[in-house]
Design an enzyme around this catalytic site. Structure first.
Site, PDB file in Angstrom:
ATOM      1  N   LYS A  22      46.881  24.571  79.828  1.00 60.01           N
ATOM      2  CA  LYS A  22      46.357  23.249  80.264  1.00 60.01           C
ATOM      3  C   LYS A  22      46.750  22.191  79.229  1.00 60.01           C
ATOM      4  CE  LYS A  22      41.964  22.118  79.344  1.00 60.01           C
ATOM      5  NZ  LYS A  22      41.796  20.882  78.570  1.00 60.01           N
ATOM      6  N   ASN A  23      46.564  22.522  77.961  1.00 60.44           N
ATOM      7  CA  ASN A  23      46.747  21.507  76.918  1.00 60.44           C
ATOM      8  C   ASN A  23      48.204  21.260  76.556  1.00 60.44           C
ATOM      9  OD1 ASN A  23      44.057  21.171  77.032  1.00 60.44           O
ATOM     10  ND2 ASN A  23      43.602  22.303  75.147  1.00 60.44           N
ATOM     11  N   CYS A 116      32.603  12.519  76.108  1.00 55.61           N
ATOM     12  CA  CYS A 116      32.640  13.676  77.012  1.00 55.61           C
ATOM     13  C   CYS A 116      31.534  14.629  76.544  1.00 55.61           C
ATOM     14  CB  CYS A 116      34.001  14.333  77.006  1.00 55.61           C
ATOM     15  SG  CYS A 116      34.215  15.408  75.589  1.00 55.61           S
ATOM     16  N   ARG A 121      34.308  10.783  71.736  1.00 53.33           N
ATOM     17  CA  ARG A 121      35.717  11.170  71.557  1.00 53.33           C
ATOM     18  C   ARG A 121      36.456   9.925  71.060  1.00 53.33           C
ATOM     19  NH1 ARG A 121      36.735  16.022  74.349  1.00 53.33           N
ATOM     20  NH2 ARG A 121      38.823  16.061  73.491  1.00 53.33           N
ATOM     21  N   ASP A 306      38.455  25.600  70.682  1.00 53.50           N
ATOM     22  CA  ASP A 306      38.315  25.893  72.121  1.00 53.50           C
ATOM     23  C   ASP A 306      37.950  27.352  72.374  1.00 53.50           C
ATOM     24  OD1 ASP A 306      41.062  23.706  73.133  1.00 53.50           O
ATOM     25  OD2 ASP A 306      39.035  23.308  72.418  1.00 53.50           O
ATOM     26  N   ARG A 398      38.221  23.077  85.493  1.00 52.56           N
ATOM     27  CA  ARG A 398      39.072  22.102  84.789  1.00 52.56           C
ATOM     28  C   ARG A 398      40.177  22.817  84.008  1.00 52.56           C
ATOM     29  NH1 ARG A 398      36.171  18.439  80.853  1.00 52.56           N
ATOM     30  NH2 ARG A 398      38.373  18.056  80.481  1.00 52.56           N
TER      31      ARG A 398
HETATM   32  C1  EPZ Z   1      42.789  18.390  72.122  1.00 52.98           C
HETATM   33  O1  EPZ Z   1      41.816  17.367  72.246  1.00 52.98           O
HETATM   34  C2  EPZ Z   1      42.482  19.374  73.234  1.00 52.98           C
HETATM   35  N1  EPZ Z   1      42.604  18.705  74.528  1.00 52.98           N
HETATM   36  C3  EPZ Z   1      41.068  19.923  73.062  1.00 52.98           C
HETATM   37  O2  EPZ Z   1      40.867  20.916  74.067  1.00 52.98           O
HETATM   38  C4  EPZ Z   1      40.985  20.605  71.699  1.00 52.98           C
HETATM   39  O3  EPZ Z   1      39.655  21.047  71.490  1.00 52.98           O
HETATM   40  C5  EPZ Z   1      41.362  19.607  70.597  1.00 52.98           C
HETATM   41  O4  EPZ Z   1      42.683  19.076  70.866  1.00 52.98           O
HETATM   42  C6  EPZ Z   1      41.381  20.251  69.218  1.00 52.98           C
HETATM   43  O5  EPZ Z   1      42.261  21.321  69.219  1.00 52.98           O
HETATM   44  C7  EPZ Z   1      43.845  18.518  75.056  1.00 52.98           C
HETATM   45  O6  EPZ Z   1      44.840  18.885  74.468  1.00 52.98           O
HETATM   46  C8  EPZ Z   1      43.900  17.862  76.395  1.00 52.98           C
HETATM   47  P1  EPZ Z   1      41.750  15.918  68.537  1.00 52.98           P
HETATM   48  P2  EPZ Z   1      41.956  16.012  71.360  1.00 52.98           P
HETATM   49  O7  EPZ Z   1      42.293  14.540  68.698  1.00 52.98           O
HETATM   50  O8  EPZ Z   1      43.366  15.617  71.294  1.00 52.98           O
HETATM   51  C9  EPZ Z   1      38.429  13.492  66.210  1.00 52.98           C
HETATM   52  C10 EPZ Z   1      39.725  22.015  75.781  1.00 52.98           C
HETATM   53  O9  EPZ Z   1      38.649  22.637  75.780  1.00 52.98           O
HETATM   54  N2  EPZ Z   1      39.273  12.313  66.474  1.00 52.98           N
HETATM   55  O10 EPZ Z   1      42.512  16.913  67.733  1.00 52.98           O
HETATM   56  O11 EPZ Z   1      40.963  15.028  71.861  1.00 52.98           O
HETATM   57  C11 EPZ Z   1      37.747  13.983  67.487  1.00 52.98           C
HETATM   58  O12 EPZ Z   1      36.551  13.266  67.712  1.00 52.98           O
HETATM   59  C12 EPZ Z   1      39.838  20.695  75.048  1.00 52.98           C
HETATM   60  O13 EPZ Z   1      40.791  22.411  76.326  1.00 52.98           O
HETATM   61  C13 EPZ Z   1      38.964  11.092  65.865  1.00 52.98           C
HETATM   62  O14 EPZ Z   1      38.012  10.999  65.112  1.00 52.98           O
HETATM   63  O15 EPZ Z   1      41.474  16.569  69.951  1.00 52.98           O
HETATM   64  C14 EPZ Z   1      37.482  15.427  67.190  1.00 52.98           C
HETATM   65  O16 EPZ Z   1      36.278  15.531  66.439  1.00 52.98           O
HETATM   66  C15 EPZ Z   1      38.507  20.260  74.438  1.00 52.98           C
HETATM   67  N3  EPZ Z   1      39.734  10.009  66.132  1.00 52.98           N
HETATM   68  C16 EPZ Z   1      38.664  15.827  66.292  1.00 52.98           C
HETATM   69  O17 EPZ Z   1      39.236  14.601  65.804  1.00 52.98           O
HETATM   70  C17 EPZ Z   1      40.811  10.063  66.975  1.00 52.98           C
HETATM   71  O18 EPZ Z   1      41.501   9.030  67.165  1.00 52.98           O
HETATM   72  C18 EPZ Z   1      39.736  16.612  67.031  1.00 52.98           C
HETATM   73  O19 EPZ Z   1      40.243  15.780  68.009  1.00 52.98           O
HETATM   74  C19 EPZ Z   1      41.122  11.301  67.587  1.00 52.98           C
HETATM   75  C20 EPZ Z   1      40.340  12.413  67.320  1.00 52.98           C
END
Ligand code: EPZ
Length: 417
Positions: A22-23, A116, A121, A306, A398
């Site tokens: 998915k990701n 979410c 997020r 995840d 999802r």
């Molecule tokens: C991706 O989300 C994945 N989703 C998530 O999978 C996964 O948990 C996550 O990466 C971490 O591996 C997709 O790829 C569609 P991040 P993403 O930006 O990109 C903080 C699932 O279950 N952050 O690495 O949103 C954020 O709040 C989903 O398949 C900021 O602070 O993850 C979080 O605490 C859930 N500012 C941490 O970083 C930003 O601008 C990780 O977020 C961006 C992120």
């Protein structure tokens, strides 16, 4: 409202092919916008989140058609550069379109993605990086309006956190910049590498994906390509959890063993025997699992956040105490109360969860509150005595493609009603 009815206590056996990631699918679908051409994506899972992304592509004027797990996307007919509120709300990771639409059209408009189930997020890392690349971004009334005043400026971008989404957004913006962009402290997830492989097959010049420093040399034009999406390592970890929790032996086909480098050791510490050959992974679980002791989630190649919920479900009946530390998201323990309703003994203290293994779980009616929490409840229900009803399976759909069918093929007593 659909729900799953599971009669636990049965062993699983057999072999299943693991669905596409998915990701990986979501950012690659956004990347098709940069090609102004047709791409064929193989092994693309049939998921609600993929449907939501395809809906956005069609709204933008692109064509997309699915043939089983093959998706044909033609973005030459794109006419719009805005994503309406209702489509943005459907899936917060639609923010991944921001860079791609701006790079293609010189502008983009979309509503701020809501929070979410995992807590706020934020997208500060996305926005500061894109601003550094010369994109003017106005945030007002919950809307984002972007304009690349004079093209995309190549930049040196240091991420304060290796955000997966921010890394992907920067890559998608930089592929057509007027020079070379360097990302330091980039996310190293396999999905980043898959995105880079797709973009390079379309004519981009990206090196270092999978490492902390990614170098993107801007090019004028990209063309479409045929690409096969990598296997979903989190679905693999979920199926491994289901097998371990039911003292079963199963084989997973199509997994990339190296993507599970921090996951397989946890199962081995729990007493499972894991072997691999020719892209197939076999897990053989003991009658009763040992506690893997400590699991802390970290950016790749650390243990993936995840997989925390499904693996926690697997530890509910281990012989001992398992400590989880969730370092990535601030509220990713919503499944704990529901697991405790099944008879687990889990306490949450901030980002730490203590799982004191019990001898038995017993069926109950439980409710999923997020995607991976839904998977955790299914894993626990398979190992519980008696019947369990899991409501809220829209979350499961999802990210898991016909999960109940996959589990039925392994011998589970599970049906969707
Ligand atoms: C991706 O989300 C994945 N989703 C998530 O999978 C996964 O948990 C996550 O990466 C971490 O591996 C997709 O790829 C569609 P991040 P993403 O930006 O990109 C903080 C699932 O279950 N952050 O690495 O949103 C954020 O709040 C989903 O398949 C900021 O602070 O993850 C979080 O605490 C859930 N500012 C941490 O970083 C930003 O601008 C990780 O977020 C961006 C992120």
């Amino acid at each position: 409202m659909a729900k799953l009815v599971i009669t636990g206590g049965r062993k699983l056996s057999g072999e299943v092919k693991v669905q596409g990631s998915k990701n990986s699918s979501l950012p690659i679908l956004a990347a098709t916008i940069l090609c102004e051409d047709e791409s064929v994506l193989y092994n693309c899972p049939d998921l609600k989140d993929v449907d939501a992304t395809v809906k956005i592509l069609r709204y933008l004027g692109c064509k997309a058609s699915r043939h089983d797990t093959t998706l044909v996307v033609d973005t030459s007919t794109m006419t719009r550069s805005d994503i309406p509120h209702d489509l943005m709300r459907e899936m917060r990771s639609s923010i991944i379109f921001l860079g791609a639409i701006t790079a293609r059209c010189g502008k983009a408009k979309m509503s701020l993605p809501g929070g979410c189930e995992l807590g706020p997020r934020p997208i500060d890392l996305h926005l500061s990086a894109l601003r550094q690349m010369g994109i003017e971004i106005n945030e007002q009334h919950g809307e984002l309006e972007c304009v690349a005043v004079d093209g995309i400026k190549p930049s040196k971008i240091a991420l304060s956190f290796p955000s997966v989404g921010a890394t992907e957004n920067i890559m998608l913006t930089a592929v057509k910049a007027s020079g070379t962009t360097i990302i330091t402290n980039a996310a190293k997830e396999p999905e980043i590498v898959d995105l880079a492989d797709y973009l390079n097959a379309c004519g981009a010049k990206i090196s270092g994906a999978g490492e902390s420093t990614i170098i993107i040399e801007g090019v004028d034009k990209l063309h479409g390509c045929n690409h096969s999406i990598i296997a979903d390592r989190i679905v693999a970890a979920t199926l491994m959890s289901a097998a371990a929790a039911t003292s079963s032996k199963i084989t997973l086909d199509g997994v990339v063993y190296s993507h599970l480098s921090m996951i397989t050791p946890i199962f081995e510490q729990a007493g499972c025997e894991i072997t691999q050959k020719m892209g197939k992974l076999t897990l053989d679980a003991p009658y009763r699992l040992r506690s893997p002791k400590l699991i802390r989630t970290m950016p790749y190649p650390g243990f993936p956040t995840d997989a925390q919920a499904p693996v926690m479900a697997m530890t509910c009946k281990t012989n001992g105490l398992t400590v989880f530390v969730e370092n990535i998201f601030e509220s990713r323990y919503k499944h704990v109360d529901e697991l405790n309703r099944l008879g687990a003994n889990i306490k949450v203290e901030g980002k730490v969860a203590l799982v004191d293994g019990v001898r038995h779980l017993s069926g109950a009616s439980v409710r999923a509150l997020d995607l991976r929490g839904a998977a955790a409840l299914v894993v626990a229900a398979l190992s519980a005595n008696g019947h369990t009803q899991v409501c809220g399976i829209k979350y499961l759909e999802r990210g898991y493609d016909e999960f109940e069918v996959v589990l039925q093929s392994l011998g589970a007593d599970i049906k969707k009603i």
